[in-house]
Design a protein around this motif. Sequence first.
Motif, PDB file in Angstrom:
ATOM      1  N   GLY A 109       0.781  -1.231   0.000  1.00  0.00           N
ATOM      2  CA  GLY A 109       0.000   0.000   0.000  1.00  0.00           C
ATOM      3  C   GLY A 109       0.814   1.283   0.000  1.00  0.00           C
ATOM      4  O   GLY A 109       0.249   2.366   0.051  1.00  0.00           O
ATOM      5  N   ALA A 110       2.134   1.179  -0.054  1.00  0.00           N
ATOM      6  CA  ALA A 110       2.966   2.384  -0.064  1.00  0.00           C
ATOM      7  C   ALA A 110       2.894   3.033  -1.445  1.00  0.00           C
ATOM      8  O   ALA A 110       2.969   2.357  -2.467  1.00  0.00           O
ATOM      9  N   PRO A 111       2.716   4.340  -1.480  1.00  0.00           N
ATOM     10  CA  PRO A 111       2.678   5.022  -2.777  1.00  0.00           C
ATOM     11  C   PRO A 111       4.058   5.003  -3.433  1.00  0.00           C
ATOM     12  O   PRO A 111       5.077   4.939  -2.758  1.00  0.00           O
ATOM     13  N   ASP A 112       4.065   5.022  -4.758  1.00  0.00           N
ATOM     14  CA  ASP A 112       5.341   5.020  -5.459  1.00  0.00           C
ATOM     15  C   ASP A 112       5.411   6.164  -6.476  1.00  0.00           C
ATOM     16  O   ASP A 112       5.711   5.966  -7.634  1.00  0.00           O
ATOM     17  N   THR A 113       5.126   7.353  -6.000  1.00  0.00           N
ATOM     18  CA  THR A 113       5.240   8.526  -6.863  1.00  0.00           C
ATOM     19  C   THR A 113       6.717   8.808  -7.127  1.00  0.00           C
ATOM     20  O   THR A 113       7.603   8.339  -6.403  1.00  0.00           O
ATOM     21  N   THR A 114       6.973   9.592  -8.137  1.00  0.00           N
ATOM     22  CA  THR A 114       8.351   9.892  -8.514  1.00  0.00           C
ATOM     23  C   THR A 114       9.121  10.533  -7.371  1.00  0.00           C
ATOM     24  O   THR A 114      10.266  10.167  -7.100  1.00  0.00           O
ATOM     25  N   SER A 115       8.500  11.459  -6.654  1.00  0.00           N
ATOM     26  CA  SER A 115       9.212  12.139  -5.570  1.00  0.00           C
ATOM     27  C   SER A 115       9.581  11.180  -4.437  1.00  0.00           C
ATOM     28  O   SER A 115      10.669  11.269  -3.868  1.00  0.00           O
ATOM     29  N   ILE A 116       8.708  10.244  -4.132  1.00  0.00           N
ATOM     30  CA  ILE A 116       8.993   9.271  -3.070  1.00  0.00           C
ATOM     31  C   ILE A 116      10.084   8.310  -3.521  1.00  0.00           C
ATOM     32  O   ILE A 116      11.020   8.017  -2.760  1.00  0.00           O
ATOM     33  N   VAL A 117      10.000   7.833  -4.749  1.00  0.00           N
ATOM     34  CA  VAL A 117      11.005   6.905  -5.264  1.00  0.00           C
ATOM     35  C   VAL A 117      12.378   7.575  -5.285  1.00  0.00           C
ATOM     36  O   VAL A 117      13.365   7.016  -4.796  1.00  0.00           O
ATOM     37  N   VAL A 118      12.446   8.784  -5.827  1.00  0.00           N
ATOM     38  CA  VAL A 118      13.728   9.505  -5.891  1.00  0.00           C
ATOM     39  C   VAL A 118      14.260   9.763  -4.487  1.00  0.00           C
ATOM     40  O   VAL A 118      15.448   9.550  -4.209  1.00  0.00           O
ATOM     41  N   ASN A 119      13.390  10.198  -3.587  1.00  0.00           N
ATOM     42  CA  ASN A 119      13.804  10.475  -2.212  1.00  0.00           C
ATOM     43  C   ASN A 119      14.395   9.237  -1.558  1.00  0.00           C
ATOM     44  O   ASN A 119      15.496   9.275  -1.001  1.00  0.00           O
ATOM     45  N   ASN A 120      13.667   8.120  -1.595  1.00  0.00           N
ATOM     46  CA  ASN A 120      14.123   6.923  -0.901  1.00  0.00           C
ATOM     47  C   ASN A 120      15.337   6.288  -1.568  1.00  0.00           C
ATOM     48  O   ASN A 120      16.205   5.764  -0.876  1.00  0.00           O
TER      49      ASN A 120
END
Length: 150
Positions: A109-120
């Motif tokens: 259920g974790a979102p995988d938007t570009t900003s989250i992916v790049v951040n992590n």
Amino acid sequence: MAVPTTGSSIEHHPDLVEMRARYEKAGSTPTAQLVEGLSFLAGLYIAISPWVVGFNTSTSLAVSNLIVGLAFAALAFGFGSAYERTHLLGWTAPLLGAWVIISQWVINGAPDTTSIVVNNVIAGGVAALCGLAVMGLAMGRGRGGDGHPE
């Protein structure tokens, strides 16, 4: 058979005293201080990143980043303040960084938007590299400046 007394503690063994002196000397180098400081900051950033990037509404991923970030920062603090006692935990630092990288795809259920992916990916990569550098410091503690045994 003689029973060891408390006065003949291993704490005073010459090899142990020498090893601690080497850890202390190596831990006070500018390189070690830089790696430990960057590790601490990386851990703090990972902990606050859900609020910085804006995915704090994704409870499971936000909690994961908060816990892993605080654990990483505590580990880095231990490296900086008592490396001779915490260096055996150094192998966990790169694993924590790797978890931050893959967590957004593993946590249900974790979102995988570009900003989250790049951040992590970036924060986890920095943490993993810092962890590998700390492990490298541990391997080089008993060596001279040229990489050869003293």
